[in-house]
Design a protein around this motif. Structure first.
Motif, PDB file in Angstrom:
ATOM      1  N   CYS A 290       0.982  -1.324   0.061  1.00 47.20           N
ATOM      2  CA  CYS A 290       0.000  -0.161   0.062  1.00 47.20           C
ATOM      3  C   CYS A 290       1.086   1.363  -0.012  1.00 47.20           C
ATOM      4  CB  CYS A 290      -0.817  -0.039   1.058  1.00 47.20           C
ATOM      5  SG  CYS A 290      -2.298  -1.107   1.204  1.00 47.20           S
ATOM      6  N   THR A 291       0.540   2.353  -1.030  1.00 42.03           N
ATOM      7  CA  THR A 291       1.349   3.422  -1.005  1.00 42.03           C
ATOM      8  C   THR A 291       0.549   4.795  -1.082  1.00 42.03           C
ATOM      9  OG1 THR A 291       3.345   2.080  -2.330  1.00 42.03           O
ATOM     10  CG2 THR A 291       3.438   4.436  -2.262  1.00 42.03           C
ATOM     11  N   TRP A 292       0.995   5.674  -0.168  1.00 35.27           N
ATOM     12  CA  TRP A 292       0.258   6.832  -0.193  1.00 35.27           C
ATOM     13  C   TRP A 292       1.438   7.736  -0.818  1.00 35.27           C
ATOM     14  CZ3 TRP A 292      -4.633   8.731   0.230  1.00 35.27           C
ATOM     15  CH2 TRP A 292      -4.678  10.288   0.137  1.00 35.27           C
ATOM     16  N   TYR A 293       1.017   8.705  -2.028  1.00 34.34           N
ATOM     17  CA  TYR A 293       1.736   9.647  -2.641  1.00 34.34           C
ATOM     18  C   TYR A 293       1.516  10.996  -2.066  1.00 34.34           C
ATOM     19  CZ  TYR A 293       2.471   5.780  -5.884  1.00 34.34           C
ATOM     20  OH  TYR A 293       2.639   4.410  -6.191  1.00 34.34           O
ATOM     21  N   HIS A 294       2.401  11.341  -1.138  1.00 40.16           N
ATOM     22  CA  HIS A 294       2.120  12.469  -0.251  1.00 40.16           C
ATOM     23  C   HIS A 294       2.083  14.087  -1.426  1.00 40.16           C
ATOM     24  CE1 HIS A 294       2.551  11.180   3.828  1.00 40.16           C
ATOM     25  NE2 HIS A 294       3.394  10.535   3.534  1.00 40.16           N
ATOM     26  N   SER A 295       1.182  14.902  -1.073  1.00 40.67           N
ATOM     27  CA  SER A 295       1.147  15.958  -2.013  1.00 40.67           C
ATOM     28  C   SER A 295       0.083  16.908  -1.128  1.00 40.67           C
ATOM     29  CB  SER A 295       0.232  15.392  -3.145  1.00 40.67           C
ATOM     30  OG  SER A 295       0.372  16.646  -4.177  1.00 40.67           O
ATOM     31  N   ILE A 296       0.793  18.112  -1.077  1.00 37.47           N
ATOM     32  CA  ILE A 296      -0.095  19.227  -0.383  1.00 37.47           C
ATOM     33  C   ILE A 296       0.081  20.431  -1.201  1.00 37.47           C
ATOM     34  CG2 ILE A 296       1.689  19.677   1.354  1.00 37.47           C
ATOM     35  CD1 ILE A 296      -0.240  20.004   3.318  1.00 37.47           C
ATOM     36  N   THR A 297      -0.823  21.461  -0.882  1.00 38.98           N
ATOM     37  CA  THR A 297      -0.394  22.638  -1.682  1.00 38.98           C
ATOM     38  C   THR A 297       0.553  23.525  -0.955  1.00 38.98           C
ATOM     39  OG1 THR A 297      -2.488  22.603  -2.991  1.00 38.98           O
ATOM     40  CG2 THR A 297      -1.481  24.825  -2.646  1.00 38.98           C
TER      41      THR A 297
ATOM     42  N   ASN B 270       2.195   0.360 -13.727  1.00 37.89           N
ATOM     43  CA  ASN B 270       0.984  -0.508 -13.095  1.00 37.89           C
ATOM     44  C   ASN B 270       1.192  -0.898 -11.529  1.00 37.89           C
ATOM     45  OD1 ASN B 270      -0.453  -0.107 -15.428  1.00 37.89           O
ATOM     46  ND2 ASN B 270      -0.349  -2.056 -16.052  1.00 37.89           N
ATOM     47  N   ARG B 271       2.267  -1.422 -11.579  1.00 36.49           N
ATOM     48  CA  ARG B 271       2.573  -1.552  -9.957  1.00 36.49           C
ATOM     49  C   ARG B 271       2.319  -0.280  -9.185  1.00 36.49           C
ATOM     50  NH1 ARG B 271       8.172  -3.855  -7.854  1.00 36.49           N
ATOM     51  NH2 ARG B 271       8.721  -1.677  -8.196  1.00 36.49           N
ATOM     52  N   ALA B 272       2.883   0.731  -9.548  1.00 34.97           N
ATOM     53  CA  ALA B 272       2.911   1.904  -8.467  1.00 34.97           C
ATOM     54  C   ALA B 272       1.116   2.320  -8.524  1.00 34.97           C
ATOM     55  CB  ALA B 272       3.597   3.105  -9.416  1.00 34.97           C
ATOM     56  N   ILE B 273       0.597   2.054  -9.664  1.00 35.51           N
ATOM     57  CA  ILE B 273      -0.972   2.667  -9.469  1.00 35.51           C
ATOM     58  C   ILE B 273      -1.691   1.392  -8.724  1.00 35.51           C
ATOM     59  CG2 ILE B 273      -3.078   2.544 -10.980  1.00 35.51           C
ATOM     60  CD1 ILE B 273      -1.105   3.447 -13.463  1.00 35.51           C
ATOM     61  N   ILE B 274      -1.265   0.274  -8.956  1.00 36.65           N
ATOM     62  CA  ILE B 274      -1.930  -0.492  -7.940  1.00 36.65           C
ATOM     63  C   ILE B 274      -1.738  -0.528  -6.349  1.00 36.65           C
ATOM     64  CG2 ILE B 274      -1.730  -3.115  -7.131  1.00 36.65           C
ATOM     65  CD1 ILE B 274      -1.264  -3.839 -10.314  1.00 36.65           C
ATOM     66  N   GLU B 275      -0.390  -0.046  -6.113  1.00 35.11           N
ATOM     67  CA  GLU B 275      -0.225   0.254  -4.724  1.00 35.11           C
ATOM     68  C   GLU B 275      -0.762   1.447  -4.091  1.00 35.11           C
ATOM     69  OE1 GLU B 275       3.988   0.310  -4.362  1.00 35.11           O
ATOM     70  OE2 GLU B 275       4.473  -1.720  -4.773  1.00 35.11           O
ATOM     71  N   GLY B 276      -1.123   2.547  -5.205  1.00 35.69           N
ATOM     72  CA  GLY B 276      -1.755   3.717  -4.813  1.00 35.69           C
ATOM     73  C   GLY B 276      -3.286   3.557  -4.455  1.00 35.69           C
ATOM     74  N   LEU B 277      -3.771   2.754  -5.294  1.00 37.99           N
ATOM     75  CA  LEU B 277      -5.273   2.141  -5.153  1.00 37.99           C
ATOM     76  C   LEU B 277      -5.254   1.242  -3.917  1.00 37.99           C
ATOM     77  CD1 LEU B 277      -6.489   1.645  -8.739  1.00 37.99           C
ATOM     78  CD2 LEU B 277      -7.542   3.134  -7.049  1.00 37.99           C
ATOM     79  N   ASN B 278      -4.405   0.321  -3.685  1.00 35.69           N
ATOM     80  CA  ASN B 278      -4.373  -0.351  -2.420  1.00 35.69           C
ATOM     81  C   ASN B 278      -4.472   0.438  -1.064  1.00 35.69           C
ATOM     82  OD1 ASN B 278      -4.009  -2.610  -4.014  1.00 35.69           O
ATOM     83  ND2 ASN B 278      -1.964  -3.106  -3.496  1.00 35.69           N
ATOM     84  N   GLN B 279      -3.798   1.210  -1.204  1.00 30.58           N
ATOM     85  CA  GLN B 279      -3.619   2.359  -0.133  1.00 30.58           C
ATOM     86  C   GLN B 279      -5.360   2.587   0.367  1.00 30.58           C
ATOM     87  OE1 GLN B 279      -1.189   3.191   2.114  1.00 30.58           O
ATOM     88  NE2 GLN B 279      -2.832   4.060   3.272  1.00 30.58           N
ATOM     89  N   LEU B 280      -5.826   3.077  -0.674  1.00 27.82           N
ATOM     90  CA  LEU B 280      -7.495   3.424  -0.416  1.00 27.82           C
ATOM     91  C   LEU B 280      -8.330   2.470   0.042  1.00 27.82           C
ATOM     92  CD1 LEU B 280      -7.439   5.975  -3.316  1.00 27.82           C
ATOM     93  CD2 LEU B 280      -7.284   6.655  -0.912  1.00 27.82           C
ATOM     94  N   ALA B 281      -8.017   1.349  -0.617  1.00 26.73           N
ATOM     95  CA  ALA B 281      -8.922   0.100  -0.688  1.00 26.73           C
ATOM     96  C   ALA B 281      -8.411  -0.894   0.683  1.00 26.73           C
ATOM     97  CB  ALA B 281      -8.827  -0.687  -1.641  1.00 26.73           C
ATOM     98  N   PHE B 282      -7.131  -1.028   0.918  1.00 17.52           N
ATOM     99  CA  PHE B 282      -6.675  -2.254   1.697  1.00 17.52           C
ATOM    100  C   PHE B 282      -6.015  -1.841   3.128  1.00 17.52           C
ATOM    101  CE2 PHE B 282      -6.866  -4.307  -2.608  1.00 17.52           C
ATOM    102  CZ  PHE B 282      -8.005  -4.943  -2.280  1.00 17.52           C
ATOM    103  N   ALA B 283      -5.728  -0.497   3.031  1.00 19.29           N
ATOM    104  CA  ALA B 283      -4.893  -0.032   4.414  1.00 19.29           C
ATOM    105  C   ALA B 283      -5.775   0.413   5.294  1.00 19.29           C
ATOM    106  CB  ALA B 283      -4.334   1.384   4.099  1.00 19.29           C
ATOM    107  N   ALA B 284      -5.397   0.272   6.834  1.00 23.70           N
ATOM    108  CA  ALA B 284      -6.132   0.333   7.776  1.00 23.70           C
ATOM    109  C   ALA B 284      -6.498   1.869   7.950  1.00 23.70           C
ATOM    110  CB  ALA B 284      -5.590  -0.060   9.261  1.00 23.70           C
ATOM    111  N   GLY B 285      -5.685   2.630   7.423  1.00 24.59           N
ATOM    112  CA  GLY B 285      -5.829   4.136   7.444  1.00 24.59           C
ATOM    113  C   GLY B 285      -5.155   5.015   8.364  1.00 24.59           C
ATOM    114  N   SER B 286      -5.544   6.108   8.642  1.00 24.65           N
ATOM    115  CA  SER B 286      -4.841   7.131   9.675  1.00 24.65           C
ATOM    116  C   SER B 286      -5.257   6.783  11.250  1.00 24.65           C
ATOM    117  CB  SER B 286      -5.083   8.473   9.439  1.00 24.65           C
ATOM    118  OG  SER B 286      -4.442   9.538  10.022  1.00 24.65           O
ATOM    119  N   THR B 287      -4.827   5.534  11.493  1.00 22.60           N
ATOM    120  CA  THR B 287      -5.268   5.286  12.924  1.00 22.60           C
ATOM    121  C   THR B 287      -4.653   5.443  14.069  1.00 22.60           C
ATOM    122  OG1 THR B 287      -4.183   3.238  12.505  1.00 22.60           O
ATOM    123  CG2 THR B 287      -6.261   3.002  12.121  1.00 22.60           C
TER     124      THR B 287
END
Length: 434
Positions: A223-230, A271-288
């Motif tokens: 699972c991968t989050w791509y950090h981004s902020i303005t 594609n692997r990088a895309i899958i990891e980015g989607l996995n973060q939204l779908a399969f990670a526990a989140g900001s616990t």
């Protein structure tokens, strides 16, 4: 009769001068002004006219979009008027202007070229003049190109990925040839595009923007989050803006498809990088806990309105205390527009995932009736179908901008979208109302 011929002749001359006048550059490029372009430690400098592009790399990508269209339609020698009075180079060929804008952006103070860092090797931070000479010929190699914030670290995956995509498009145009600098420009734009996207995929600990770990729901997945902020005053880890993460994931697919058409191999498994980015939204526990990147559920607001719909928070700060992590912008209907934009980005990404053969894994977590994405789509659908009954889908309390004005529209940032209208509507059409 002679007077009529004279009048016709004058008219033809006037029309000819209009046809020869160089059209202006796209409005997204900003205002033209004179810049000093130097190399070799300011031993050799020249003044050039170019656009003072706003909004850093995200703004440059929007400027390049219009210049790309001009080049693609009219060729590399097509003239562009910069609209700056009293300067010698007020008109420029579009290929020259693109190179000028890109080099000026890359020579700006917040930009660094990073060499090394793989396999534990030491890194070296360089400037544009260290890696390219005045003719854009390479002086030495580099691995990444980074736009730094006020803390001196990478901060904006959306800006990096968007600029990378447009630089690859400029490389494609340059590769068609037709002007003396074509081969050098092709190599220049490819190198910069590759360096910009590599920063997105590099771990935060190594100076990049990717926070990657085994997924909580399935440790065999990443699972991968791509950090981004303005904002430019925050640490990299504070960057958890939903639409910007999705931008990076979407752009990875656009880049992959473009490179495949060109038969260019940049050595990256997109594609692997895309899958990891989607996995973060779908399969990670989140900001616990503080520091943990979010999943999609973290961005759902409390139920709003009589229909108890859920709107998408604009962003989340993983480094903040629990009660202050998720936030709306709260101004001018922007939260509504970004909510719709998030749905459009999901549509683009998931349709491409299906076409590439890895969409099935997201059927249950993202496309089922009880999913968080279904809840976000329901809010947009109700707001569209019942625009005159805001009490159903809004929260009237002050500062709750996700009340979503009926006139609010999504943000159309990318004319290369292959998303089909109504994709999410059709996927969730059979879902029962809660």
């Amino acid at each position: 009769m002679p007077s009529l011929r004279v009048a016709i002749g004058l008219l033809m001359l006037a029309l000819g001068s209009l046809a020869l006048a160089a059209p202006p550059a796209p409005s997204a490029c900003g205002v033209a002004r004179s810049f000093e372009r130097c190399e070799d430690g300011k031993r050799r400098c020249e003044r050039v006219t170019a656009y003072d592009v706003p909004d850093y790399w995200h703004g440059l990508a929007q400027c390049l979009r219009g210049l790309r269209d001009r080049w693609s339609r009219d060729g590399p020698d097509a003239p562009v008027s910069l609209g700056a009075a009293g300067v010698a180079d007020n008109d420029a060929q579009v290929s020259t202007l693109v190179r000028r804008q890109v080099l000026l952006a890359m020579s700006a103070s917040p930009v660094r070229f990073v060499a090394g860092g793989s396999n534990g090797t030491a890194t070296e931070e360089l400037r544009l003049d260290d890696v390219f000479d005045a003719r854009s010929a390479p002086r030495r190699g580099f691995d990444r190109v980074v736009l730094l914030n006020d803390r001196g670290v990478a901060y904006n995956a959306m800006g990096q990925s968007g600029l990378s995509y447009f630089l690859f498009q400029m490389a494609v145009l340059a590769d068609r040839g037709g002007y003396p600098q074509a081969a050098a420009d092709t190599a220049l734009y490819r190198a910069l595009a590759r360096g910009a996207i590599t920063t997105v995929l590099t771990p935060v600990s190594a100076g990049g923007l990717a926070a990657s770990r085994p997924c909580d729901d399935d440790a065999s997945l990443r699972c991968t989050w791509y950090h981004s902020i303005t904002r430019r005053d925050q640490p990299t880890a504070a960057g958890a803006t939903l639409n910007q993460h999705l931008h990076a994931v979407r752009d990875l697919g656009l880049i992959a498809d473009l490179l495949r058409k060109q038969r260019w191999n940049e050595g990256t498994d997109f594609n692997r990088a895309i899958i990891e980015g989607l996995n973060q939204l779908a399969f990670a526990a989140g900001s616990t806990r503080p520091g943990a990147p979010p999943n999609l559920a973290d961005f759902l607001s409390p139920p709003a309105g009589k229909a108890r719909v859920r709107w998408a928070y604009y962003g989340l700060n993983p480094t903040a205390a629990d009660g202050r992590r998720a936030y709306f912008l709260g101004v001018g209907g922007k939260d509504c527009s970004y909510h719709l934009h998030v749905l459009d980005l999901f549509s683009q990404i998931l349709q491409r995932a299906q076409a590439q053969g890895f969409g099935a894994r997201y059927e249950a977590p993202l496309l089922a009736c009880g999913s968080e994405l279904a809840a976000l789509q329901r809010a947009a659908t109700l707001r569209r179908n019942e625009p005159n009954r805001p009490a159903l889908w809004s929260d009237p309390r002050p500062g709750r901008d996700f009340a979503c004005p009926a006139a609010a529209l999504g943000i159309d940032d990318n004319d290369d979208s292959q998303a089909k209208a109504g994709f999410l509507d059709s996927r969730f059409a059979a879902c029962p109302s809660p």
